[in-house]
Design an enzyme around this catalytic site. Structure first.
Site, PDB file in Angstrom:
ATOM      1  N   LYS A   1       3.870   9.803  -2.575  1.00 26.38           N
ATOM      2  CA  LYS A   1       5.203   9.644  -1.970  1.00 26.38           C
ATOM      3  C   LYS A   1       6.300  10.005  -2.987  1.00 26.38           C
ATOM      4  O   LYS A   1       7.207  10.777  -2.676  1.00 26.38           O
ATOM      5  CB  LYS A   1       5.412   8.193  -1.485  1.00 26.38           C
ATOM      6  CG  LYS A   1       4.378   7.754  -0.436  1.00 26.38           C
ATOM      7  CD  LYS A   1       4.646   6.349   0.080  1.00 26.38           C
ATOM      8  CE  LYS A   1       4.488   5.245  -0.955  1.00 26.38           C
ATOM      9  NZ  LYS A   1       3.131   5.112  -1.514  1.00 26.38           N
TER      10      LYS A   1
ATOM     11  N   ARG B   1       2.526   2.343 -15.505  1.00 27.65           N
ATOM     12  CA  ARG B   1       3.167   1.230 -14.785  1.00 27.65           C
ATOM     13  C   ARG B   1       2.296  -0.021 -14.879  1.00 27.65           C
ATOM     14  O   ARG B   1       1.072   0.070 -14.828  1.00 27.65           O
ATOM     15  CB  ARG B   1       3.364   1.617 -13.317  1.00 27.65           C
ATOM     16  CG  ARG B   1       4.767   2.083 -13.016  1.00 27.65           C
ATOM     17  CD  ARG B   1       4.940   2.657 -11.653  1.00 27.65           C
ATOM     18  NE  ARG B   1       4.465   1.834 -10.549  1.00 27.65           N
ATOM     19  CZ  ARG B   1       4.610   2.168  -9.271  1.00 27.65           C
ATOM     20  NH1 ARG B   1       5.224   3.290  -8.953  1.00 27.65           N
ATOM     21  NH2 ARG B   1       4.148   1.396  -8.322  1.00 27.65           N
TER      22      ARG B   1
ATOM     23  N   ARG C   1       7.744  -1.235   5.109  1.00 30.78           N
ATOM     24  CA  ARG C   1       6.363  -1.507   4.721  1.00 30.78           C
ATOM     25  C   ARG C   1       5.730  -2.579   5.590  1.00 30.78           C
ATOM     26  O   ARG C   1       4.566  -2.916   5.377  1.00 30.78           O
ATOM     27  CB  ARG C   1       6.353  -2.003   3.287  1.00 30.78           C
ATOM     28  CG  ARG C   1       5.719  -1.023   2.315  1.00 30.78           C
ATOM     29  CD  ARG C   1       5.962  -1.580   0.938  1.00 30.78           C
ATOM     30  NE  ARG C   1       5.043  -1.079  -0.007  1.00 30.78           N
ATOM     31  CZ  ARG C   1       5.358  -0.201  -0.949  1.00 30.78           C
ATOM     32  NH1 ARG C   1       6.553   0.318  -1.002  1.00 30.78           N
ATOM     33  NH2 ARG C   1       4.462   0.152  -1.832  1.00 30.78           N
TER      34      ARG C   1
ATOM     35  N   ARG D   1      -2.168   7.826 -13.770  1.00 28.60           N
ATOM     36  CA  ARG D   1      -0.745   8.184 -13.639  1.00 28.60           C
ATOM     37  C   ARG D   1       0.029   7.774 -14.886  1.00 28.60           C
ATOM     38  O   ARG D   1      -0.196   6.721 -15.458  1.00 28.60           O
ATOM     39  CB  ARG D   1      -0.121   7.483 -12.431  1.00 28.60           C
ATOM     40  CG  ARG D   1       1.396   7.701 -12.364  1.00 28.60           C
ATOM     41  CD  ARG D   1       2.005   7.279 -11.056  1.00 28.60           C
ATOM     42  NE  ARG D   1       1.814   5.885 -10.736  1.00 28.60           N
ATOM     43  CZ  ARG D   1       2.234   5.324  -9.612  1.00 28.60           C
ATOM     44  NH1 ARG D   1       2.847   6.051  -8.701  1.00 28.60           N
ATOM     45  NH2 ARG D   1       2.015   4.050  -9.389  1.00 28.60           N
TER      46      ARG D   1
ATOM     47  N   ARG E   1      -3.138  -3.747  -3.979  1.00 30.60           N
ATOM     48  CA  ARG E   1      -2.066  -2.988  -3.313  1.00 30.60           C
ATOM     49  C   ARG E   1      -2.633  -2.201  -2.135  1.00 30.60           C
ATOM     50  O   ARG E   1      -2.002  -2.091  -1.085  1.00 30.60           O
ATOM     51  CB  ARG E   1      -1.399  -2.030  -4.314  1.00 30.60           C
ATOM     52  CG  ARG E   1      -0.484  -2.758  -5.291  1.00 30.60           C
ATOM     53  CD  ARG E   1      -0.200  -1.938  -6.531  1.00 30.60           C
ATOM     54  NE  ARG E   1       0.468  -0.680  -6.293  1.00 30.60           N
ATOM     55  CZ  ARG E   1       0.489   0.336  -7.158  1.00 30.60           C
ATOM     56  NH1 ARG E   1      -0.121   0.210  -8.335  1.00 30.60           N
ATOM     57  NH2 ARG E   1       1.116   1.450  -6.866  1.00 30.60           N
TER      58      ARG E   1
HETATM   59  P1  AP5 Z   1       2.886   9.210  -6.810  1.00 34.89           P
HETATM   60  O1  AP5 Z   1       3.728  10.297  -6.232  1.00 34.89           O
HETATM   61  O2  AP5 Z   1       3.415   8.474  -7.990  1.00 34.89           O
HETATM   62  O3  AP5 Z   1       2.391   8.203  -5.651  1.00 34.89           O
HETATM   63  P2  AP5 Z   1       3.181   7.155  -4.787  1.00 34.89           P
HETATM   64  O4  AP5 Z   1       2.700   7.284  -3.387  1.00 34.89           O
HETATM   65  O5  AP5 Z   1       4.675   7.285  -5.002  1.00 34.89           O
HETATM   66  O6  AP5 Z   1       2.616   5.817  -5.433  1.00 34.89           O
HETATM   67  P3  AP5 Z   1       3.288   4.446  -5.803  1.00 34.89           P
HETATM   68  O7  AP5 Z   1       2.279   3.716  -6.642  1.00 34.89           O
HETATM   69  O8  AP5 Z   1       4.647   4.639  -6.419  1.00 34.89           O
HETATM   70  O9  AP5 Z   1       3.423   3.785  -4.419  1.00 34.89           O
HETATM   71  P4  AP5 Z   1       3.507   2.327  -4.102  1.00 34.89           P
HETATM   72  O10 AP5 Z   1       3.888   2.417  -2.674  1.00 34.89           O
HETATM   73  O11 AP5 Z   1       2.328   1.503  -4.429  1.00 34.89           O
HETATM   74  O12 AP5 Z   1       4.621   1.776  -5.136  1.00 34.89           O
HETATM   75  P5  AP5 Z   1       6.169   1.418  -4.992  1.00 34.89           P
HETATM   76  O13 AP5 Z   1       6.804   1.817  -6.250  1.00 34.89           O
HETATM   77  O14 AP5 Z   1       6.732   1.897  -3.698  1.00 34.89           O
HETATM   78  O15 AP5 Z   1       1.468   9.870  -7.168  1.00 34.89           O
HETATM   79  C1  AP5 Z   1       0.435   9.090  -7.741  1.00 34.89           C
HETATM   80  C2  AP5 Z   1      -0.319   9.930  -8.794  1.00 34.89           C
HETATM   81  O16 AP5 Z   1      -1.010  10.991  -8.133  1.00 34.89           O
HETATM   82  C3  AP5 Z   1       0.600  10.603  -9.833  1.00 34.89           C
HETATM   83  O17 AP5 Z   1      -0.057  10.583 -11.068  1.00 34.89           O
HETATM   84  C4  AP5 Z   1       0.772  12.043  -9.305  1.00 34.89           C
HETATM   85  O18 AP5 Z   1       0.969  12.966 -10.364  1.00 34.89           O
HETATM   86  C5  AP5 Z   1      -0.546  12.280  -8.593  1.00 34.89           C
HETATM   87  N1  AP5 Z   1      -0.450  13.105  -7.402  1.00 34.89           N
HETATM   88  C6  AP5 Z   1       0.527  13.042  -6.442  1.00 34.89           C
HETATM   89  N2  AP5 Z   1       0.272  13.935  -5.458  1.00 34.89           N
HETATM   90  C7  AP5 Z   1      -0.895  14.547  -5.798  1.00 34.89           C
HETATM   91  C8  AP5 Z   1      -1.692  15.558  -5.160  1.00 34.89           C
HETATM   92  N3  AP5 Z   1      -1.343  16.100  -3.966  1.00 34.89           N
HETATM   93  N4  AP5 Z   1      -2.846  15.915  -5.762  1.00 34.89           N
HETATM   94  C9  AP5 Z   1      -3.219  15.345  -6.955  1.00 34.89           C
HETATM   95  N5  AP5 Z   1      -2.488  14.415  -7.610  1.00 34.89           N
HETATM   96  C10 AP5 Z   1      -1.349  14.014  -7.018  1.00 34.89           C
HETATM   97  O19 AP5 Z   1       6.088  -0.187  -4.864  1.00 34.89           O
HETATM   98  C11 AP5 Z   1       5.728  -0.990  -5.959  1.00 34.89           C
HETATM   99  C12 AP5 Z   1       5.788  -2.460  -5.558  1.00 34.89           C
HETATM  100  O20 AP5 Z   1       7.133  -2.811  -5.175  1.00 34.89           O
HETATM  101  C13 AP5 Z   1       4.945  -2.873  -4.346  1.00 34.89           C
HETATM  102  O21 AP5 Z   1       3.606  -3.164  -4.706  1.00 34.89           O
HETATM  103  C14 AP5 Z   1       5.713  -4.111  -3.845  1.00 34.89           C
HETATM  104  O22 AP5 Z   1       5.418  -5.249  -4.641  1.00 34.89           O
HETATM  105  C15 AP5 Z   1       7.159  -3.734  -4.096  1.00 34.89           C
HETATM  106  N6  AP5 Z   1       7.796  -3.083  -2.925  1.00 34.89           N
HETATM  107  C16 AP5 Z   1       8.274  -1.815  -2.869  1.00 34.89           C
HETATM  108  N7  AP5 Z   1       8.773  -1.563  -1.658  1.00 34.89           N
HETATM  109  C17 AP5 Z   1       8.616  -2.702  -0.917  1.00 34.89           C
HETATM  110  C18 AP5 Z   1       8.922  -3.027   0.425  1.00 34.89           C
HETATM  111  N8  AP5 Z   1       9.491  -2.140   1.271  1.00 34.89           N
HETATM  112  N9  AP5 Z   1       8.582  -4.269   0.862  1.00 34.89           N
HETATM  113  C19 AP5 Z   1       8.020  -5.183   0.038  1.00 34.89           C
HETATM  114  N10 AP5 Z   1       7.698  -4.911  -1.252  1.00 34.89           N
HETATM  115  C20 AP5 Z   1       7.994  -3.677  -1.730  1.00 34.89           C
END
Ligand code: AP5
Length: 209
Positions: free
Chosen positions: A15, A155, A88, A122, A166
């Site tokens: 994402k 992270r 979410r 990552r 997660r």
């Molecule tokens: P990356 O693009 O970083 O993946 P991502 O989907 O953004 O992963 P996140 O871990 O950031 O998502 P998340 O939803 O768990 O975390 P968030 O920060 O929102 O890619 C991942 C890796 O793969 C990278 O190394 C990249 O280079 C590689 N890659 C990408 N695309 C690729 C491809 N096509 N092929 C190969 N490699 C690839 O949330 C964190 C925390 O915040 C949550 O756990 C929760 O506690 C809280 N939170 C956030 N939003 C909410 C909400 N709305 N409600 C409640 N709690 C929330």
């Protein structure tokens, strides 16, 4: 061009990676609830202190905190937005429906095994937020950002047991949104196993339709 965009998908689906490209293509505002929360944690705000206890376990931060945090930012994004990590839960999606209409919801799909493989490898730039992967997109120097020279870090929620939780939380609380948006005719599913360029090509053509 579609400008009110949501990105769904399990942790590590890509994402954040696609969000940077979509923002470059459309010019809309990138609203990542994860990034906003990490900034609150780093600044030690009341919200950050409350959110931290959920984030470090891989649990969701309570809906009321998230909705209050994001509402004004969406309302201010009069020229369009990309929501990354929000909504979410079904209550978050219902709150979003009251704030704005949407043009399209992308669901990037990825298996549990691939999520684990990607997230343990990552690395993120502390300074500019660039995202790297030691397996797929390795930086020349594994400790330095190739773009700005900032320090690359792992992270704190990218350790195996928190990643597993997660993914479970995603399946339980967020995956129901796939049918929620499908019923509304807004959903486009994408195969996250494809390379980043192939995923982005599909997104670009859907946004331009
Ligand atoms: P990356 O693009 O970083 O993946 P991502 O989907 O953004 O992963 P996140 O871990 O950031 O998502 P998340 O939803 O768990 O975390 P968030 O920060 O929102 O890619 C991942 C890796 O793969 C990278 O190394 C990249 O280079 C590689 N890659 C990408 N695309 C690729 C491809 N096509 N092929 C190969 N490699 C690839 O949330 C964190 C925390 O915040 C949550 O756990 C929760 O506690 C809280 N939170 C956030 N939003 C909410 C909400 N709305 N409600 C409640 N709690 C929330």
């Amino acid at each position: 061009m579609k400008r009110r965009i949501v990105l769904l998908g399990p942790p590590g689906a890509g994402k954040g990676t696609q969000a940077k490209r979509i923002v470059g293509f459309t010019g809309v505002v990138h609203l990542s609830t994860g990034d906003i929360l990490r900034d609150e944690v780093a600044r030690g705000t009341d919200l950050g202190r409350e959110a931290k206890q959920f984030m470090e376990k891989g649990e969701l931060v309570p809906d009321r905190l998230i909705i209050d945090m994001i509402r004004g930012r969406i309302e201010a994004a009069s020229d369009g937005f990309l929501l990354d990590g929000f909504p979410r839960t079904v209550p978050q999606a219902e709150a979003l429906d009251e704030i704005t209409l949407l043009d399209i919801v992308f669901d990037i799909e990825l298996s549990r095994a691939e999520v684990l493989r990607r997230l343990t490898a990552r690395r993120v730039c502390q300074q500019c937020g660039a995202i790297y992967n030691l397996n797929f997109d390795p930086p020349e120097d594994p400790t330095r950002c190739g773009t700005c020279g900032g320090t690359l870090v792992q992270r704190s929620d990218d350790c195996a047991d928190v990643i597993e939780n997660r993914y479970d939380v995603y399946q339980q609380s967020t995956a129901p949104l796939i049918s929620y948006y499908d019923v509304h005719g807004l959903l486009l599913s994408l195969d996250g196993e494809l390379g980043s360029d192939a995923v982005f090509e599909r997104i670009q053509s859907a946004l331009s339709e």
